[in-house]
Write an enzyme that holds these catalytic residues in place. Structure first.
Site, PDB file in Angstrom:
ATOM      1  N   GLU A 159     -25.665  49.766 -75.846  1.00  0.00           N
ATOM      2  CA  GLU A 159     -23.973  47.836 -76.741  1.00  0.00           C
ATOM      3  C   GLU A 159     -24.871  47.706 -77.457  1.00  0.00           C
ATOM      4  O   GLU A 159     -25.440  46.619 -76.455  1.00  0.00           O
ATOM      5  CB  GLU A 159     -22.961  48.313 -75.803  1.00  0.00           C
ATOM      6  CG  GLU A 159     -22.004  47.818 -76.996  1.00  0.00           C
ATOM      7  CD  GLU A 159     -21.214  47.041 -76.031  1.00  0.00           C
ATOM      8  OE1 GLU A 159     -19.811  47.293 -76.023  1.00  0.00           O
ATOM      9  OE2 GLU A 159     -21.736  46.940 -74.664  1.00  0.00           O
ATOM     10  N   ASP A 202     -24.242  48.584 -70.968  1.00  0.00           N
ATOM     11  CA  ASP A 202     -23.451  47.831 -71.610  1.00  0.00           C
ATOM     12  C   ASP A 202     -24.526  46.625 -71.849  1.00  0.00           C
ATOM     13  O   ASP A 202     -25.087  46.102 -70.999  1.00  0.00           O
ATOM     14  CB  ASP A 202     -22.190  47.310 -70.535  1.00  0.00           C
ATOM     15  CG  ASP A 202     -21.508  46.920 -70.432  1.00  0.00           C
ATOM     16  OD1 ASP A 202     -20.791  47.505 -71.693  1.00  0.00           O
ATOM     17  OD2 ASP A 202     -21.001  45.761 -69.649  1.00  0.00           O
TER      18      ASP A 202
END
Length: 574
Positions: A229, A193
């Site tokens: 990401e 993330d």
């Protein structure tokens, strides 16, 4: 083929499971759940965070929860609330055993497990957040602070705090945690993330950051599936394509191009405004070499580095993309301030009515078939493009979040997958299965290296690996690529020389019928292929419709066919 899912949300409403297993680790590995994944053709299950997490105080005050789990407080412990009640009652070891059992059963079914992990911030939030662990252990070591005002946290994550991965002990914490989940639990990889945060130095993002180098060289981690990401909310936070091999990356440019071509541009055209043409979409269909083809060894990463997506947990579902022009996040209690405003969606003329029928008395009945065709266009573009496709749980069967594009705090029917399927949703599920069968059946649809427009080294004849054509069957030239009014394109992907079929994708992104002369290649005085068979048309409500379509008969190269407005066709050589 990646399937992004939430442990609780995927099975909470799956009636094929015993009630005590719904929404749990054990439920995720139940034969009914596994059968659904296997029937689709899923090879990797990417789970939203399962590290122990806590909800933010402002959510608790509203009676809400951090459903997505991006609020980690324990990097070595599974979130106990996702375990069965029996495991929770038995204690932490039983919860961990249930997670291990889930991974083992998924492996037996041939499905890898990738964990979405959050090493960029913790659940201790900002300056006024709770003191739970790291803030009390060593606040200045674990968290990055503002150089101009050292009392305050630096925040490039949008959560109030940022873990300081320039500190050796924070890097060690993250690496030890990753090794634990790989070695002790047995997972196959990780999706990071806000991964730009993990590679930040004081001067900005550095692909040679020690943490990223460690991922490439660690004997345990370097062989796993690693996905970034590739952005955060700090200065210089967009870094798509700049992560080192062997990492894959979420491709937001793919997402935006596909939505633009099939939704935003037609919406603009319906109001008499201009469109963007086919150039950007074609680049994404071909594997995004402009993003992932550079680096120390150009072209080495290949199109598999591009994690292609049209949706993810964050944003509209695929069904909502075709039913809402605007986000509807009222349930979040933030007065519409949350969630992206750049959705590139199109309600096709009527806001909402996701579960409409073809009843002419329904306000949205007239546009229902076009909405369904738009979903099929999005799915086909995702599943048949070069790269690694990722589908969001429920998109294969028309899941709606009622227009909520930021359902992070909705642990309820808004977020849970609905398994009670209306007829059109059953048809969509069968269509998704069929498209993935096509991908598996034809090697021309599975590119492991970037297209060069040149013959493959294994091909004895001068057949290029990829050629683009316009609607008249002529190769696209410079003017054609730069024509913003062009809305029809043919993509010919040739198969290997050992008899594999060629595949022709024909896309009509205009609001009118398109007359298309089917493309072919002249090689050594003959045409390759000699003919085409239509194997799928996005105008079909169900794959079985091909048996009733006279156009599925073999047609020669150069034959004229008519495509419906906003439709996709797939031809296979004969």
């Amino acid at each position: 083929m990646i399937y992004e899912a939430h442990v609780r949300g995927l099975t909470k409403q799956l009636e094929a499971l015993p009630e005590d297993l719904r929404g749990t680790y054990a439920g995720l590995a139940h034969p009914a759940t596994v059968a659904h994944l296997k029937d689709l053709g899923i090879t990797a299950l990417e789970l939203l965070p399962i590290h122990a997490s806590v909800p933010e105080p402002h959510l608790v005050a509203k009676g809400l929860d951090n459903y997505w789990g991006y609020s980690t407080i324990g990097f070595f412990a599974p979130h106990a609330a996702y375990a069965t009640q029996a495991a929770q009652d038995a204690g932490a070891s039983a919860v961990l055993d249930e997670v291990r059992g889930m991974v083992h059963l998924l492996h037996e079914a041939g499905i890898e497990v990738i964990l979405d992990v959050v090493y960029n911030h913790t659940g201790e939030a900002g300056d006024d957040g709770p003191h739970l662990s790291f803030r009390g252990f060593d606040d200045t070591s674990y968290y990055a602070h503002d150089d101009a005002d050292p009392v305050r946290y630096a925040d490039v994550t949008g959560t109030g705090n940022t873990l300081d991965l320039t500190h050796p002990r924070v890097v060690q914490l993250a690496l030890d945690s990753l090794r634990y989940w790989a070695q002790e639990v047995g997972v196959d990889g990780f999706r990071f993330d806000l991964a730009v945060t993990l590679g930040r130095r004081p001067q900005g993002f550095d692909p040679d950051h020690p943490f990223l180098v460690a991922l490439q060289t660690d004997p345990v981690l370097s062989g796993l599936k690693l996905v970034a990401e590739p952005w955060d909310v700090g200065m210089g936070g967009w870094q798509t394509g700049n992560f080192p091999a062997p990492m894959g990356e979420w491709n937001d440019r793919f997402r935006d191009a596909v939505r633009q071509f099939w939704l935003s541009d037609p919406k603009e055209a319906s109001h008499g405004r201009g469109t963007a043409g086919v150039r950007e979409l074609a680049t994404r269909l071909a594997g995004s070499a402009d993003l992932f083809g550079h680096g120390r060894m150009p072209l080495a990463r290949g199109p598999v580095a591009s994690i292609n997506m049209v949706t993810a947990h964050d944003g509209f579902t695929m069904a909502d993309l075709v039913a809402f022009d605007h986000k509807h996040n009222e349930a979040n209690g933030e007065d519409g301030r949350d969630g992206s405003n750049d959705n590139r969606s199109w309600n096709h003329g009527v806001e909402d009515h996701v579960e409409e029928t073809d009843d002419p008395l329904d306000p949205a009945g007239e546009i229902a078939p076009l909405r369904r065709r738009s979903i099929r266009n999005l799915l086909a573009t995702l599943l048949l493009s070069a790269g690694t496709p990722m589908i969001t749980a429920g998109d294969e069967m028309g899941r709606t979040q009622r227009g909520n594009n930021n359902a992070y705090c909705q642990d309820n029917e808004i977020s849970w997958v609905d398994w009670d399927l209306a007829p059109w949703r059953k048809d969509l599920l069968d269509t998704t299965r069929y498209l993935l069968e096509l991908r598996r059946a034809h090697r021309a649809l599975r590119a492991d290296s970037f297209f060069l427009g040149l013959p493959r080294h294994t091909v004895s004849t001068a057949v290029p690996d990829l050629v683009w054509f316009g609607s008249k069957g002529k190769m696209l030239d410079h003017a054609g690529w730069n024509d913003h009014a062009r809305r029809t394109v043919q993509m010919l992907r040739t198969g290997p020389a050992d008899g594999a079929h060629d595949v022709l994708l024909v896309l009509n992104g205009s609001l009118d019928d398109a007359i298309v002369r089917l493309a072919g290649l002249e090689v050594a005085g003959s045409e390759r292929p000699s003919g085409w068979r239509l194997v799928w048309d996005s105008d079909w409500e169900h794959p079985a419709d091909r048996h009733e379509d006279p156009e599925t008969e073999v047609v020669g190269v150069g034959s004229k066919v008519v495509l419906e407005p906003l439709s996709t066709r797939v031809y296979v050589s004969v």
